[in-house]
Design an enzyme around this catalytic site. Structure first.
Site, mmCIF file in Angstrom:
data_model
loop_
_atom_site.group_PDB
_atom_site.id
_atom_site.type_symbol
_atom_site.label_atom_id
_atom_site.label_comp_id
_atom_site.label_asym_id
_atom_site.label_seq_id
_atom_site.Cartn_x
_atom_site.Cartn_y
_atom_site.Cartn_z
ATOM 1 N N GLU A 1 0.806 -1.225 0.000
ATOM 2 C CA GLU A 1 0.000 0.000 0.000
ATOM 3 C C GLU A 1 0.845 1.284 0.000
ATOM 4 O O GLU A 1 1.012 1.948 1.027
ATOM 5 C CB GLU A 1 -0.967 0.009 1.190
ATOM 6 C CG GLU A 1 -1.925 -1.164 1.161
ATOM 7 C CD GLU A 1 -3.032 -1.066 2.202
ATOM 8 O OE1 GLU A 1 -2.917 -0.248 3.131
ATOM 9 O OE2 GLU A 1 -4.019 -1.807 2.086
ATOM 10 N N GLU B 1 -6.147 -7.989 -0.228
ATOM 11 C CA GLU B 1 -6.787 -7.753 1.075
ATOM 12 C C GLU B 1 -8.229 -7.337 0.845
ATOM 13 O O GLU B 1 -8.517 -6.525 -0.040
ATOM 14 C CB GLU B 1 -6.114 -6.612 1.863
ATOM 15 C CG GLU B 1 -4.800 -6.964 2.500
ATOM 16 C CD GLU B 1 -4.193 -5.804 3.293
ATOM 17 O OE1 GLU B 1 -4.948 -4.940 3.800
ATOM 18 O OE2 GLU B 1 -2.957 -5.768 3.388
#
Ligand code: FCB
Length: 441
Positions: free
Chosen positions: A168, A352
């Site tokens: 991320e 995710e």
């Protein structure tokens, strides 16, 4: 109950669970060095209850039990991360042999159980010694990260199924340097712009190192948000475009188009490091897959003040324990958009997806029906993408265990397995059993 079966997805589709090192391992064990998350948590007002990852789920000492949970749940693949400060306590130079041994045992433990190891090198716990040198705002971090990559992958790179350098990019750069919600807790647009670029530069150097070691199946993991304007006005459209620019398009553009979005750079350029355009070939080198972490959508409205002149507003749909609006269609739209506009033919993974829920143990069981509904809704959107021949090859639920949810501390429970943070006892929730039922057949 889960509504979909394995047979509803392509034959090579993989189901996995994700975790990260600082959130579960317990950072006070095994000779790990201090990280900027320890510093951040030790500063009043940053983390709910001042909590940190010193013990977390004690996964460091309970690894076998946790790997058995993965095996018994029928998971094909496990996404974990390697802690930089555990392996290199000062971030450079000295290697902590015990730390490296831990990841070696983790990888072997997965393989022994027939589970594919999916490694992420960096999931946010920067060694404090490197934070002292400016961390992600210092260009040298790309070389420090290349050294860390080399040390870790020389040891486990021959056995991991896949690897990604960084989890991320947006959170590393924006949450840490612009919003100040994550370590190092800055609110500084110049540091942010630098971190945005350096996190991609470090990604590029790390990929290069891994290719040099002969590794395959290398990718990038982006968290994306589905962005919508609050109303039909031009100002709202502009605000949503800006949000989408610094959240989604900046990283996708760098990785897959070798260029940052021109509209965004009109505002960001003055804060960028000199000569950044010369790095774009390194940043945009070939990848084997792209991972998407998806949780929610954002409704964006124009606002006054300095750039980015916007604010996000509450949506009308159901919310999770953290107040994140549940919007499953966003996952489908983002998979389609990334495939059509950026990654073209390489595989996509949902690396995710999950929700925080206020789960409690009652008579030895945890009835997390809300999470089963969430899984059903999101898996249905993944199936839709697969049916439309978008090459989505896997889905990882966040997370295997309840864990340290960063600035939110231990209250938000994201696990399919409940963790009692006093006794550290694990209790598989109804969602775990529902998944296991589907995955084991
Ligand atoms: C993601 C992070 C992960 C976890 C989930 C809820 O942004 O990668 O560590 O905190 O959100």
């Amino acid at each position: 109950m889960l509504e979909l079966k394995r047979g509803d997805f392509p034959r090579d589709f993989l189901f996995g669970a994700s975790t990260s090192s600082y959130q579960i391992e317990g950072h006070s064990f095994g000779g790990a060095g201090p990280t900027h998350w320890d510093t951040f948590a030790a500063t009043p007002g940053n983390v709910v209850g001042g909590q940190n990852g010193a013990i977390a789920c004690d996964h460091y000492n309970r690894m076998d039990e946790d790997l058995d949970l993965l095996k018994d749940g029928g998971f094909d693949v496990y996404r974990f991360s390697t802690s930089w400060a555990r392996v290199m306590p000062e971030g450079r130079g000295r290697v902590n042999a015990e730390g490296l041994d831990f990841y070696d045992r983790l990888v072997d433990g997965l393989l022994e159980r027939g589970i594919k190891p999916a490694a992420t090198l960096y999931h946010w716990e920067l060694p404090a010694a490197l934070a002292d040198l400016g961390g992600w705002s210092n260009r040298d971090i790309a070389s420090w990260f290349a050294e860390f990559t080399q040390v870790v992958m020389e040891r486990i790179g021959d056995r991991v199924w896949s690897a990604a350098p960084i989890n991320e990019f947006f959170c590393v750069a924006w949450m840490g340097h612009f919003l100040g919600h994550h370590a190092p807790g800055l609110r500084d647009v110049r540091a942010t712009a630098r971190a945005m670029h350096h996190v991609l530069l470090a990604h590029g150097r790390s990929i290069e190192v891994m290719r040099g070691l002969g590794m395959e199946n290398l990718g990038a993991v982006c968290n994306l948000e589905y962005t919508v304007p609050v109303d039909g006005s031009d100002a709202a459209a502009r605000a949503a475009r800006t949000y989408d620019g610094f959240y989604n398009r900046f990283y996708l553009g760098g990785l897959f188009n070798r260029a940052y979005p021109a509209d965004l750079m009109e505002d960001l350029d003055p804060h960028m490091p000199e000569g950044y355009r010369d790095d774009m070939d390194l940043i945009g080198q070939k990848l084997d897959w792209c991972g998407i972490n998806y949780y929610t959508r954002k409704i964006v409205a124009p606002a006054g003040g300095p750039w980015p002149h916007l604010e996000t507003v509450d949506g009308p749909l159901g919310k999770t324990q953290l107040g994140w609006e549940i919007y499953p269609d966003g996952l489908y739209h983002l998979l389609k958009r990334v495939h059509d506009g950026y990654t073209r033919d390489i595989p996509l993974y949902v690396t995710e997806n999950g929700m925080a829920n206020d789960d409690r143990v009652s008579n030895g069981a945890v009835d997390d029906k809300a999470r089963i509904d969430y899984l059903n809704a999101h898996l249905a959107r993944v199936k839709r993408a697969c049916d439309e021949k978008i090459p989505v090859k896997g889905y990882f639920t966040w997370s295997l265990l309840d864990n340290y949810e960063w600035n939110e501390g231990y209250d938000p429970r994201f696990g399919i397995v409940h963790v009692d943070f006093k006794s550290l006892k694990r209790t598989p929730k109804a969602s775990y059993h529902a998944l296991a039922k589907v995955l084991r057949t």
